[in-house]
Motif scaffolding. Structure first.
Motif, PDB file in Angstrom:
ATOM      1  N   PRO A 182       1.014  -1.211   0.171  1.00 35.47           N
ATOM      2  CA  PRO A 182      -0.053  -0.082  -0.045  1.00 35.47           C
ATOM      3  C   PRO A 182       0.813   1.261   0.012  1.00 35.47           C
ATOM      4  O   PRO A 182       1.084   1.913   0.995  1.00 35.47           O
ATOM      5  CB  PRO A 182      -0.882  -0.127   1.220  1.00 35.47           C
ATOM      6  N   ARG A 183       1.366   1.627  -1.215  1.00 36.00           N
ATOM      7  CA  ARG A 183       2.365   2.793  -1.188  1.00 36.00           C
ATOM      8  C   ARG A 183       1.442   4.052  -1.354  1.00 36.00           C
ATOM      9  O   ARG A 183       0.124   3.924  -1.496  1.00 36.00           O
ATOM     10  CB  ARG A 183       2.876   2.622  -2.531  1.00 36.00           C
ATOM     11  N   THR A 184       1.867   5.392  -0.996  1.00 38.57           N
ATOM     12  CA  THR A 184       1.317   6.266  -1.040  1.00 38.57           C
ATOM     13  C   THR A 184       0.410   6.552  -2.415  1.00 38.57           C
ATOM     14  O   THR A 184       0.602   6.354  -3.463  1.00 38.57           O
ATOM     15  CB  THR A 184       2.132   7.629  -1.328  1.00 38.57           C
ATOM     16  N   ALA A 185      -1.152   6.695  -2.064  1.00 38.28           N
ATOM     17  CA  ALA A 185      -2.078   6.856  -3.128  1.00 38.28           C
ATOM     18  C   ALA A 185      -2.973   8.103  -2.816  1.00 38.28           C
ATOM     19  O   ALA A 185      -2.597   8.777  -1.885  1.00 38.28           O
ATOM     20  CB  ALA A 185      -3.006   5.361  -2.947  1.00 38.28           C
ATOM     21  N   PRO A 186      -3.886   8.065  -4.007  1.00 35.59           N
ATOM     22  CA  PRO A 186      -4.484   9.680  -3.874  1.00 35.59           C
ATOM     23  C   PRO A 186      -5.558   9.593  -2.475  1.00 35.59           C
ATOM     24  O   PRO A 186      -5.679  10.663  -2.111  1.00 35.59           O
ATOM     25  CB  PRO A 186      -5.248   9.560  -5.208  1.00 35.59           C
ATOM     26  N   TYR A 187      -6.059   8.372  -2.279  1.00 29.91           N
ATOM     27  CA  TYR A 187      -7.144   8.511  -1.243  1.00 29.91           C
ATOM     28  C   TYR A 187      -7.107   7.182  -0.354  1.00 29.91           C
ATOM     29  O   TYR A 187      -5.900   6.487  -0.565  1.00 29.91           O
ATOM     30  CB  TYR A 187      -8.629   8.728  -1.864  1.00 29.91           C
ATOM     31  N   LEU A 188      -8.152   6.786   0.411  1.00 27.88           N
ATOM     32  CA  LEU A 188      -8.143   5.673   1.253  1.00 27.88           C
ATOM     33  C   LEU A 188      -7.875   4.498   0.319  1.00 27.88           C
ATOM     34  O   LEU A 188      -8.146   4.245  -0.600  1.00 27.88           O
ATOM     35  CB  LEU A 188      -9.219   5.631   1.787  1.00 27.88           C
ATOM     36  N   HIS A 189      -6.807   3.733   1.259  1.00 31.70           N
ATOM     37  CA  HIS A 189      -6.386   2.133   0.775  1.00 31.70           C
ATOM     38  C   HIS A 189      -7.467   1.373   0.761  1.00 31.70           C
ATOM     39  O   HIS A 189      -8.418   1.461   1.868  1.00 31.70           O
ATOM     40  CB  HIS A 189      -5.143   1.693   1.448  1.00 31.70           C
ATOM     41  N   ASN A 190      -7.407   0.298   0.081  1.00 30.40           N
ATOM     42  CA  ASN A 190      -8.227  -0.847   0.164  1.00 30.40           C
ATOM     43  C   ASN A 190      -7.914  -1.388   1.641  1.00 30.40           C
ATOM     44  O   ASN A 190      -6.661  -1.918   1.995  1.00 30.40           O
ATOM     45  CB  ASN A 190      -7.647  -2.003  -0.664  1.00 30.40           C
ATOM     46  N   PRO A 191      -8.750  -1.824   2.693  1.00 27.42           N
ATOM     47  CA  PRO A 191      -8.467  -2.165   4.123  1.00 27.42           C
ATOM     48  C   PRO A 191      -7.978  -3.214   4.096  1.00 27.42           C
ATOM     49  O   PRO A 191      -7.035  -3.854   5.002  1.00 27.42           O
ATOM     50  CB  PRO A 191      -9.702  -1.922   4.603  1.00 27.42           C
ATOM     51  N   THR A 192      -8.290  -4.327   3.279  1.00 23.08           N
ATOM     52  CA  THR A 192      -7.723  -5.706   3.298  1.00 23.08           C
ATOM     53  C   THR A 192      -6.462  -5.804   2.950  1.00 23.08           C
ATOM     54  O   THR A 192      -5.395  -6.559   3.292  1.00 23.08           O
ATOM     55  CB  THR A 192      -8.706  -6.704   2.666  1.00 23.08           C
ATOM     56  N   GLN A 193      -6.031  -5.047   1.728  1.00 24.33           N
ATOM     57  CA  GLN A 193      -4.616  -4.853   1.511  1.00 24.33           C
ATOM     58  C   GLN A 193      -3.765  -4.300   2.399  1.00 24.33           C
ATOM     59  O   GLN A 193      -2.637  -4.948   2.542  1.00 24.33           O
ATOM     60  CB  GLN A 193      -4.697  -4.182   0.060  1.00 24.33           C
ATOM     61  N   VAL A 194      -4.251  -3.434   3.058  1.00 25.71           N
ATOM     62  CA  VAL A 194      -3.323  -2.723   4.401  1.00 25.71           C
ATOM     63  C   VAL A 194      -3.157  -3.907   5.266  1.00 25.71           C
ATOM     64  O   VAL A 194      -2.383  -4.024   5.939  1.00 25.71           O
ATOM     65  CB  VAL A 194      -3.937  -1.505   4.927  1.00 25.71           C
ATOM     66  N   LEU A 195      -4.494  -4.530   5.620  1.00 28.32           N
ATOM     67  CA  LEU A 195      -4.187  -5.288   6.776  1.00 28.32           C
ATOM     68  C   LEU A 195      -3.210  -6.785   6.343  1.00 28.32           C
ATOM     69  O   LEU A 195      -2.340  -7.095   7.300  1.00 28.32           O
ATOM     70  CB  LEU A 195      -5.596  -6.213   6.970  1.00 28.32           C
ATOM     71  N   ASP A 196      -3.437  -7.020   5.084  1.00 24.23           N
ATOM     72  CA  ASP A 196      -2.589  -8.129   4.740  1.00 24.23           C
ATOM     73  C   ASP A 196      -1.093  -7.780   4.594  1.00 24.23           C
ATOM     74  O   ASP A 196       0.007  -8.650   5.078  1.00 24.23           O
ATOM     75  CB  ASP A 196      -2.825  -8.807   3.375  1.00 24.23           C
ATOM     76  N   PHE A 197      -0.723  -6.369   4.378  1.00 26.59           N
ATOM     77  CA  PHE A 197       0.589  -6.086   4.302  1.00 26.59           C
ATOM     78  C   PHE A 197       1.258  -5.897   5.689  1.00 26.59           C
ATOM     79  O   PHE A 197       2.248  -6.050   5.838  1.00 26.59           O
ATOM     80  CB  PHE A 197       0.690  -4.519   3.574  1.00 26.59           C
ATOM     81  N   LYS A 198       0.297  -5.482   6.545  1.00 28.52           N
ATOM     82  CA  LYS A 198       0.850  -5.476   7.944  1.00 28.52           C
ATOM     83  C   LYS A 198       1.171  -7.005   8.540  1.00 28.52           C
ATOM     84  O   LYS A 198       2.128  -7.468   9.103  1.00 28.52           O
ATOM     85  CB  LYS A 198      -0.178  -4.886   9.006  1.00 28.52           C
ATOM     86  N   ARG A 199       0.131  -7.910   7.915  1.00 27.34           N
ATOM     87  CA  ARG A 199       0.589  -9.479   8.413  1.00 27.34           C
ATOM     88  C   ARG A 199       1.843  -9.858   7.769  1.00 27.34           C
ATOM     89  O   ARG A 199       2.577 -10.676   8.512  1.00 27.34           O
ATOM     90  CB  ARG A 199      -0.668 -10.188   7.727  1.00 27.34           C
ATOM     91  N   PHE A 200       1.983  -9.431   6.526  1.00 28.07           N
ATOM     92  CA  PHE A 200       3.190  -9.960   5.813  1.00 28.07           C
ATOM     93  C   PHE A 200       4.322  -9.211   6.487  1.00 28.07           C
ATOM     94  O   PHE A 200       5.455  -9.963   6.679  1.00 28.07           O
ATOM     95  CB  PHE A 200       3.130  -9.400   4.360  1.00 28.07           C
ATOM     96  N   THR A 201       4.225  -8.010   6.872  1.00 31.03           N
ATOM     97  CA  THR A 201       5.597  -7.282   7.072  1.00 31.03           C
ATOM     98  C   THR A 201       5.872  -7.859   8.639  1.00 31.03           C
ATOM     99  O   THR A 201       7.215  -8.158   8.854  1.00 31.03           O
ATOM    100  CB  THR A 201       5.283  -5.783   7.552  1.00 31.03           C
TER     101      THR A 201
END
Ligand code: GLA
Length: 688
Positions: A208-227
């Motif tokens: 979830p790189r810098t984007a114009p508006y709100l990110h997809n919440p599940t993409q963000v959640l999965d990126f946190k899990r991944f990290t």
């Protein structure tokens, strides 16, 4: 096969409680080292951590190594009978690594490279960084892994780096492929029909790189899990290299308590002992409450077993906007709070105050002004006291109360598309924890998947994301006779962060005796009346109880559900705000509002009685006083500059002085008493 035991007890069974500090001899001329060791003895230090940030000193360039200085300090410490915790220096790669291999450097969400000249400048997914980190780890483990003074390995430092670079993007895709197996499943889980986000090939997927508006919440959640997983893999990779050369020495890393960036329940399962860093903020009068909660998390992480406070400050830190110094005595009460809550060792960052570098102003055991200082004297006094308490090592602090906490729920609840920021996860945790603190009841913070059988009362302050299997486990535990208190906005989302269909709190509705149709953050505070079990207005609560931020449009569900509080103003006037339900042999409470402290105090008190628990104090404790019980040892700690009167249920004897006390005690400003109960006057009638 019987696995070798590498727990904390393998160290403390010989040393008693540990008392230590990070020691950076490489910052000082070698002719001062003997003085340092002398001061360690004077302070009662029996453990030092070496090498946390010494990679450039150990490996000055890609092909060259210098272990001479480390050999010499190992020898001096061994001769002085001071135990060694050796760190792998991988939290701060040397400049040559970033210079020669810029792809090892992390990037922020906007793609900006984070350069060397500080620390933590590595991308957890960089293969080159990993290779270099494992090489220096292997070199250290091979050389020192069987040294008789080495008692503990310390992997990296506060593992928490995040990167959004291209190699990370690749690793993220591999992680997602493993999780979902197909793009169809990923698209479904991420809900990519929303805002035209459907992915047609794996290459299109990004962090979830810098984007114009709100990110997809599940993409963000999965990126946190991944990290979190990527950081854990770095830890386990170093640990496994260490094991090859140093199979008998415990390995751990220093956690950061309620740190957002990594799921520590996963980490705890891979460490030989739980080690944590905790820094009180002396500018915040109630800072000790978050400390107590953090220590109770450590006990939860270690399955109730003792853990190690790997870092704390003797006085001020240097990284807050305003770094208040500790009041005289606070070093002792802060440290004893950790011991009372299961720490088998207290360590400081750091031994000698740095004269240069970014932490020049951080307090240390030996300040710039030397040993003739209040700080050094307080450390030495504490060292003596911990020696006197040495038989505590290995004992446990039993808890009848659990608080459920889950990192993935925290991540999901903090999505910026959620209805409000005013019922934050940490705020809710503390709000539900405080009524237990005031009663001196011992709590463990555990994962929602943990077995609950050993607890009588379970609090669920806020679990926005609750998996079906965890809801089912809680439900069957209550059904079998447990008592639960569940806070607002719980069980809203499933494991993908999708909102559940139908009336909430769906998977918990039968247990809680309540269903709802709308979450209603409030514009203006709404009033709430409390009712007793007969439906009469309850006395004893302050007038005008209000929910300031949150209300829920609820109705009772099932024959045993009773409204114990109702909204009195606004759209929900007359509807339940707090519901108590009989479920099987147990009892469940649901709180559909953000209650002010006095009201929550009242509800938790009622649930404590439902659970049949008798707090160790007949009245609520003063807000500045902590009572924590470890085995038969009662620690009474005054975290304020004023003296406080406290009544216990029993007479006691002071373990340090032998003095006998009646149930009424006075605690001096920043005073501490360590008492053993003499249970003759115990009575359980006047429970608050
Ligand atoms: C953290 C780090 C240490 C040091 C201290 C300062 O805990 O692990 O290296 O920076 O903070 O408080």
């Amino acid at each position: 096969m019987l696995l070798p035991s590498r727990g904390l007890d393998t160290i403390t069974s010989r040393s008693g409680l540990l008392f230590g500090a990070d020691y950076n001899p490489e910052q000082w001329p070698e002719d001062t080292w003997a003085d340092d060791i002398n001061l360690m003895h004077k302070a009662g230090i029996n453990l030092v951590t070496l090498g946390v940030f010494s990679w450039a000193r150990l490996q000055p360039s890609e092909g060259s190594w210098d272990f001479g200085w480390l050999d010499r300090i190992f020898a001096l410490l061994a001769e002085a009978d001071i135990r060694i915790c050796l760190a792998t220096p991988t939290a701060s790669p040397p400049p040559w690594l970033g210079h020669r291999y810029p792809d090892t450097l992390p990037t922020d969400p906007a793609g900006t490279t984070l350069w060397y000249g500080s620390r933590n400048q590595f991308s957890p997914s960089s293969a080159v960084y990993r290779r270099a980190a494992l090489q220096v780890t292997a070199a250290l483990a091979e050389r020192y892994g069987k040294h008789p003074s080495l008692v503990l390995w310390h992997v990296g430092n506060e593992l928490g780096q995040i990167s959004y670079d291209d190699e990370t993007a690749d690793a993220f895709r591999t992680w997602l492929l493993r999780r979902y197996g197909s793009l169809t499943k990923l698209n479904r889980a991420w809900g990519t029909t929303f805002w035209s986000q459907g992915y047609g090939s794996w290459e299109e997927i990004l962090p979830p790189r810098t984007a114009p508006y709100l990110h997809n919440p599940t993409q963000v959640l999965d990126f946190k899990r991944f990290t979190s997983d990527a950081l854990l893999r770095l830890y386990t990779a170093e640990r496994d290299v260490i094991r090859k050369y140093s199979p008998d020495v415990p390995v751990t890393t220093n956690l950061m308590g309620f740190f957002r960036g990594a799921d520590y329940f996963g980490f705890a399962g891979e460490t030989d002992l739980v080690g944590n860093n905790w820094y009180t903020d002396p500018a915040q009068p109630q800072t000790w409450e978050l400390g107590a909660l953090t220590h109770d998390l450590c006990r939860g992480l270690s399955g109730g077993r003792p853990w190690l406070l790997m870092e704390s400050a003797v006085s001020a830190v240097n990284w807050r906007a305003h770094n208040a110094a500790k009041e005289p005595g606070a070093l002792r009460t802060d440290s004893l709070s950790a011991v009372a809550r299961g720490a088998d060792g207290i360590c400081f960052f750091q031994f000698r105050q740095s004269a240069f570098g970014a932490e020049r102003f951080h307090s240390a055991v030996v300040p710039l002004a030397g040993e003739d200082t209040r700080t050094f004297r307080e450390v030495a006094d504490l060292g003596g006291e911990l020696q006197a308490l040495r038989s505590l090592a290995g004992t446990t602090a039993q808890s009848a109360v659990a608080i459920l906490f889950d990192w993935e729920s925290w991540w999901a609840a903090e999505s910026p598309d959620c209805p409000t920021e005013r019922i934050g996860v940490m705020d809710q945790l503390l709000a539900y924890y405080r009524p237990l603190l005031r009663r001196g009841l011992s709590v463990e913070v555990v994962h929602p998947g943990s077995p609950l059988a050993r607890f009588d009362l379970v609090l669920v302050p806020s679990l926005f994301l609750l998996r079906e299997e965890h809801a089912a486990q809680l439900e069957s535990w209550v059904h079998a006779g447990g008592t639960a208190v569940v806070g607002p906005f719980t069980a809203v989302a499933d494991a993908d962060g999708h909102l559940r269909q139908g009336r909430f709190p769906s998977v918990l509705a039968d247990m809680l005796g309540v269903t709802g149709e709308e979450w209603r953050p409030v514009a203006d505070a709404v009033g709430i009346d409390f009712r007793d079990s007969e439906g009469n207005l309850e006395a004893g609560l302050p007038e005008g109880v209000n929910a300031a931020a949150w209300s829920e449009d609820l109705c009772l569900h099932g024959p045993k559900a009773r409204a114990r509080a109702t909204f009195t103003s606004g759209a929900l006037a007359g509807q339940p705000a707090v519901v108590r339900n009989g479920f099987g042999a147990g009892t469940a409470w649901y709180v559909g509002a953000d209650l002010p402290p006095a009201a929550l105090q009242h509800i938790v008190g009622a649930a404590v009685r439902d659970a049949g628990l008798i707090p160790p104090v007949p009245d609520l404790l003063p807000a500045d006083v902590e009572l924590a019980i470890r085995g038969e040892w009662h620690f009474l700690l005054n975290h304020s500059n004023e003296s406080h009167a406290v009544r216990l249920r029993h007479q006691s004897v002071d373990l340090l002085t032998g003095q006998a006390h009646g149930p009424d005690l006075v605690l001096e400003p920043h005073g501490a008493l360590i008492l053993k109960a003499t249970p003759d006057t115990t009575n359980g009638t006047d429970t608050p």
